[in-house]
Structures are given as C-alpha cells and as structure tokens.
Design an enzyme around this catalytic site. Sequence first.
Site, PDB file in Angstrom:
ATOM      1  N   CYS A 157      -2.566 -64.683 -68.261  1.00  0.00           N
ATOM      2  CA  CYS A 157      -2.668 -64.966 -66.819  1.00  0.00           C
ATOM      3  C   CYS A 157      -2.717 -63.688 -65.976  1.00  0.00           C
ATOM      4  CB  CYS A 157      -1.503 -65.834 -66.363  1.00  0.00           C
ATOM      5  SG  CYS A 157      -1.383 -67.369 -67.271  1.00  0.00           S
TER       6      CYS A 157
ATOM      7  N   HIS B 277      -0.015 -65.171 -58.747  1.00  0.00           N
ATOM      8  CA  HIS B 277      -0.512 -66.069 -59.799  1.00  0.00           C
ATOM      9  C   HIS B 277       0.050 -67.465 -59.510  1.00  0.00           C
ATOM     10  CE1 HIS B 277      -1.618 -67.890 -63.438  1.00  0.00           C
ATOM     11  NE2 HIS B 277      -0.428 -67.866 -63.983  1.00  0.00           N
TER      12      HIS B 277
ATOM     13  N   ASN C 287      -2.499 -74.314 -62.736  1.00  0.00           N
ATOM     14  CA  ASN C 287      -2.526 -72.935 -63.236  1.00  0.00           C
ATOM     15  C   ASN C 287      -3.852 -72.699 -63.970  1.00  0.00           C
ATOM     16  OD1 ASN C 287      -2.182 -70.581 -64.709  1.00  0.00           O
ATOM     17  ND2 ASN C 287      -0.100 -71.070 -65.396  1.00  0.00           N
TER      18      ASN C 287
HETATM   19  O1  UT7 Z   1       0.933 -68.713 -66.345  1.00  0.00           O
HETATM   20  C1  UT7 Z   1       2.113 -68.666 -67.079  1.00  0.00           C
HETATM   21  C2  UT7 Z   1       2.280 -69.991 -67.728  1.00  0.00           C
HETATM   22  N1  UT7 Z   1       3.483 -70.679 -67.677  1.00  0.00           N
HETATM   23  C3  UT7 Z   1       4.371 -70.797 -66.673  1.00  0.00           C
HETATM   24  O2  UT7 Z   1       4.331 -70.178 -65.679  1.00  0.00           O
HETATM   25  C4  UT7 Z   1       5.437 -71.791 -66.886  1.00  0.00           C
HETATM   26  C5  UT7 Z   1       6.760 -71.385 -66.341  1.00  0.00           C
HETATM   27  N2  UT7 Z   1       7.693 -72.462 -66.457  1.00  0.00           N
HETATM   28  C6  UT7 Z   1       7.685 -73.545 -65.642  1.00  0.00           C
HETATM   29  O3  UT7 Z   1       6.883 -73.643 -64.736  1.00  0.00           O
HETATM   30  C7  UT7 Z   1       8.762 -74.600 -65.831  1.00  0.00           C
HETATM   31  O4  UT7 Z   1       9.704 -74.147 -66.782  1.00  0.00           O
HETATM   32  C8  UT7 Z   1       8.170 -75.974 -66.277  1.00  0.00           C
HETATM   33  C9  UT7 Z   1       7.411 -76.612 -65.143  1.00  0.00           C
HETATM   34  C10 UT7 Z   1       7.282 -75.807 -67.486  1.00  0.00           C
HETATM   35  C11 UT7 Z   1       9.299 -76.912 -66.662  1.00  0.00           C
HETATM   36  O5  UT7 Z   1      10.183 -77.065 -65.577  1.00  0.00           O
HETATM   37  P1  UT7 Z   1      11.765 -76.979 -65.804  1.00  0.00           P
HETATM   38  O6  UT7 Z   1      12.389 -77.246 -64.509  1.00  0.00           O
HETATM   39  O7  UT7 Z   1      12.025 -75.650 -66.456  1.00  0.00           O
HETATM   40  O8  UT7 Z   1      12.022 -78.193 -66.759  1.00  0.00           O
HETATM   41  P2  UT7 Z   1      12.646 -78.194 -68.229  1.00  0.00           P
HETATM   42  O9  UT7 Z   1      11.685 -77.582 -69.189  1.00  0.00           O
HETATM   43  O10 UT7 Z   1      14.029 -77.648 -68.166  1.00  0.00           O
HETATM   44  O11 UT7 Z   1      12.708 -79.746 -68.503  1.00  0.00           O
HETATM   45  C12 UT7 Z   1      13.562 -80.611 -67.764  1.00  0.00           C
HETATM   46  C13 UT7 Z   1      13.336 -82.018 -68.268  1.00  0.00           C
HETATM   47  C14 UT7 Z   1      13.372 -82.142 -69.797  1.00  0.00           C
HETATM   48  O12 UT7 Z   1      13.999 -83.361 -70.101  1.00  0.00           O
HETATM   49  P3  UT7 Z   1      15.521 -83.412 -70.595  1.00  0.00           P
HETATM   50  O13 UT7 Z   1      15.561 -82.582 -71.838  1.00  0.00           O
HETATM   51  O14 UT7 Z   1      16.307 -82.827 -69.458  1.00  0.00           O
HETATM   52  O15 UT7 Z   1      15.750 -84.868 -70.807  1.00  0.00           O
HETATM   53  C15 UT7 Z   1      11.902 -82.211 -70.172  1.00  0.00           C
HETATM   54  O16 UT7 Z   1      11.702 -82.923 -71.380  1.00  0.00           O
HETATM   55  O17 UT7 Z   1      12.025 -82.479 -67.875  1.00  0.00           O
HETATM   56  C16 UT7 Z   1      11.339 -82.981 -69.023  1.00  0.00           C
HETATM   57  N3  UT7 Z   1       9.895 -82.761 -68.834  1.00  0.00           N
HETATM   58  C17 UT7 Z   1       9.115 -83.635 -68.184  1.00  0.00           C
HETATM   59  N4  UT7 Z   1       9.377 -84.824 -67.602  1.00  0.00           N
HETATM   60  C18 UT7 Z   1       8.342 -85.449 -67.004  1.00  0.00           C
HETATM   61  C19 UT7 Z   1       9.151 -81.685 -69.226  1.00  0.00           C
HETATM   62  N5  UT7 Z   1       7.877 -81.872 -68.850  1.00  0.00           N
HETATM   63  C20 UT7 Z   1       7.831 -83.063 -68.196  1.00  0.00           C
HETATM   64  C21 UT7 Z   1       6.806 -83.779 -67.564  1.00  0.00           C
HETATM   65  N6  UT7 Z   1       7.100 -84.962 -66.982  1.00  0.00           N
HETATM   66  N7  UT7 Z   1       5.538 -83.322 -67.503  1.00  0.00           N
END
Ligand code: UT7
Length: 331
Positions: A116, A256, A286
Amino acid sequence: MEREFGVGIIGTGSYVPSNIMTNKDLEKLVDTSDEWITTRTGIKERRILDKDKSTSFMAKIAAERAIASSGLNSQDIDLIIVATITPDMAFPSTACIVQEELGIKNAAAFDLEAACTGFIYALTNAYAYIKSGIYKNVLVISSENLSKIMDFKDRNTCVLFGDGAGAVVVSQVEADKGILSMDIGADGSGAKFLNQPAGGSLIPSSEESVKNKLHFIKMEGNSVFKFAIKAMTKSSKKVMEDINFTIKDIDYLIPHQANMRIIEGACKRLEIDKDKVCINLDKYGNMSAASIPVALDEAVRSGKIKKNDNIILVGFGGGLTWGATLIKWTL
Ligand code: UT7
C-alpha cells in the site's frame, strides 16, 4: 552549470471501475453487516473490476488521463513505474504491458512493489531519477485489481479492499517547489502480518496452494492497525521536521485509505483539522497503492488543492512499509 530546479507532479489521473459492491451486497456473501463494516472501517462501498479485465487495463486509463492533464505528449515520457501488488502476471512487468498499450516508444519501464506504500515509494524513485538528471518525465502509476486476490468467504479481509488506479506525471518544476521532502521506510519483521503466501518461489501455485487458499490476501488486522497509526504519524512528522514545517503549514493531508479509525488516530496525533484531510475510502475501500493517487486526483480535479498549497501524502502497508512526501503544489 545547470540551473536549479525542483521536482513535482505536473499531471494527475485516475480510473475506478463502474461496478459498485455495497456493504449490503457483502452481507449476502459472508457473515457481516453494513453496520459492522461502517463503524469499524468507514467503508460503505467499493469498486470491482470485470473478471475479464486486469490491472493494466485500469493503469492505462489512469495514465492517459494523467498525461493529458500534464500537457505533455506521451512520447515525452522516459520512464514508467507501476506500483502494484496485483501485476497482470509475475513477468513481464505491468509497466512494460502498459508501455506497449500507451504506444510509448522510448521509455524504460519497471514495476515496484511496496504494497500500500507503493505510490510513495514510486514517487520517491521518480524524484531521484529526475533530480539526478537521468530522466526528465516519469509516469508513476498505481493500479490494483485486489478483488482477484480476495477470498470472498473471508470476512476479515473481503470487506476492506477494492479495485482502482491512479497516476501522475512527475517532471522538473520551479526551484523550491514540488516535492520538498520525503521519507520511506520498512520493517521486514512485520512481513507475517500482511501477505499473499502463494504464487512466488516459496510456495509456487499448485493445486494444493489453491485448495489451501494461499493465493489470497492474509492479514492480522489488529497488528497492522496499531503499526499503521504510529507509522503514519511518525512519517508525516519527519517530512515536516526535515524542512522546519509544522502542521500549521499544511493545507491538505492525503492519507492511505485503509480504515477511518486509522486515519482519525493519526490525525489526532498530528493535531490536524479534519477538514484538511482528503477521504474517499467510504466510496472505494482500500485500493492499496492506488488509494493515495486516486484521492489526490479527485482533490485536484475538484479544485480543492490549489497552487502553492502544501500537501502531505502518507501511507503504510505490507512489508511492513511506510512513507510520506511533502509537496508544494505547482498546478
Ligand atoms: O492497507 C493496509 C491493509 N490493512 C489494514 O489497514 C487493516 C488494518 N486493520 C483494520 O483495519 C482492523 O483491524 C479491521 C477492520 C481489519 C478489524 O477491525 P478490529 O476492530 O480490529 O476488529 P477485530 O479484528 O478485533 O475483530 C472484532 C470482531 C471479531 O469477533 P470476536 O472474535 O470479537 O467475536 C471478528 O471475528 O469482529 C469480527 N469481525 C467481523 N464481524 C463482522 C471481523 N471481520 C468482521 C466482519 N463483519 N467483516
């Protein structure tokens, strides 16, 4: 002795596919909701390229628009750099494919991969080639067909990414204008947090690699999230400090576009007003290396960015990598 000159962007262009995939559409594919995606990321929809098209298709259109806005003839381009993690194929480079498509005869061409952060890395390369006198006019393109390497059964990743392309023409500008400072960096210890495991020499594509879904993007979201805020803040500060600027000197920040919460976290630490930050991730998600140049092109074409504005472009991504550029706008 050659007169002093600056190096800057003299034309911008972009292209996004017309096909829109909304959060509601994703609700039908994976266990997710519009509410979760909107509150956790800020993304509402993204663009998806037709299956029979590829990265070079979008790159060509964005490049044509950038060249047209620069006022140059395409034959004036003497180097093409394509920043992408989704090249048409492993080789030849997408840059060579685009060179042929654009009918540019006398340009060197290569791809650059910094995930990215690819656009910032490519811009830094363009600066170095022009400042050193090796080349005069460099076409920098970032094009990403991420929907082709997305597992639409993995809710952790498929809700985040979209397809699109942005391009700029970089050339000599007035002294003390254009790119005033830049910073790029990498930390390979974070390679495990964001990658596409198969398709290279480590895990060549095979029936097994496909069966195990190793040709799709894998990400540890939380680790990338924490790194992202710190990296964007540090790199933005570095490009200001290097030329004795403070945040008060900055007219626009183009970050970004990965997650609204990452952008807000970095902006809070930088103490920059929200209305100075260019955002389009709600519409496109993204787009990896293409996010920054698409947002830049939209801000330029809408008349938001004006001559002599000081803008910071800042990104982070797989590698892990990061980078920022501070530009005094010359158009
Ligand atoms: O260009 C660089 C590329 N990547 C990035 O920039 C990504 C950087 N990271 C992020 O943007 C965030 O970490 C995410 C958006 C990917 C995830 O957000 P988060 O607030 O860190 O959520 P999490 O991974 O801690 O997940 C929280 C909960 C989990 O459930 P449990 O374990 O608490 O029951 C996930 O399984 O949300 C769940 N979850 C979803 N639920 C509904 C993860 N993805 C989804 C989804 N829909 N799409």
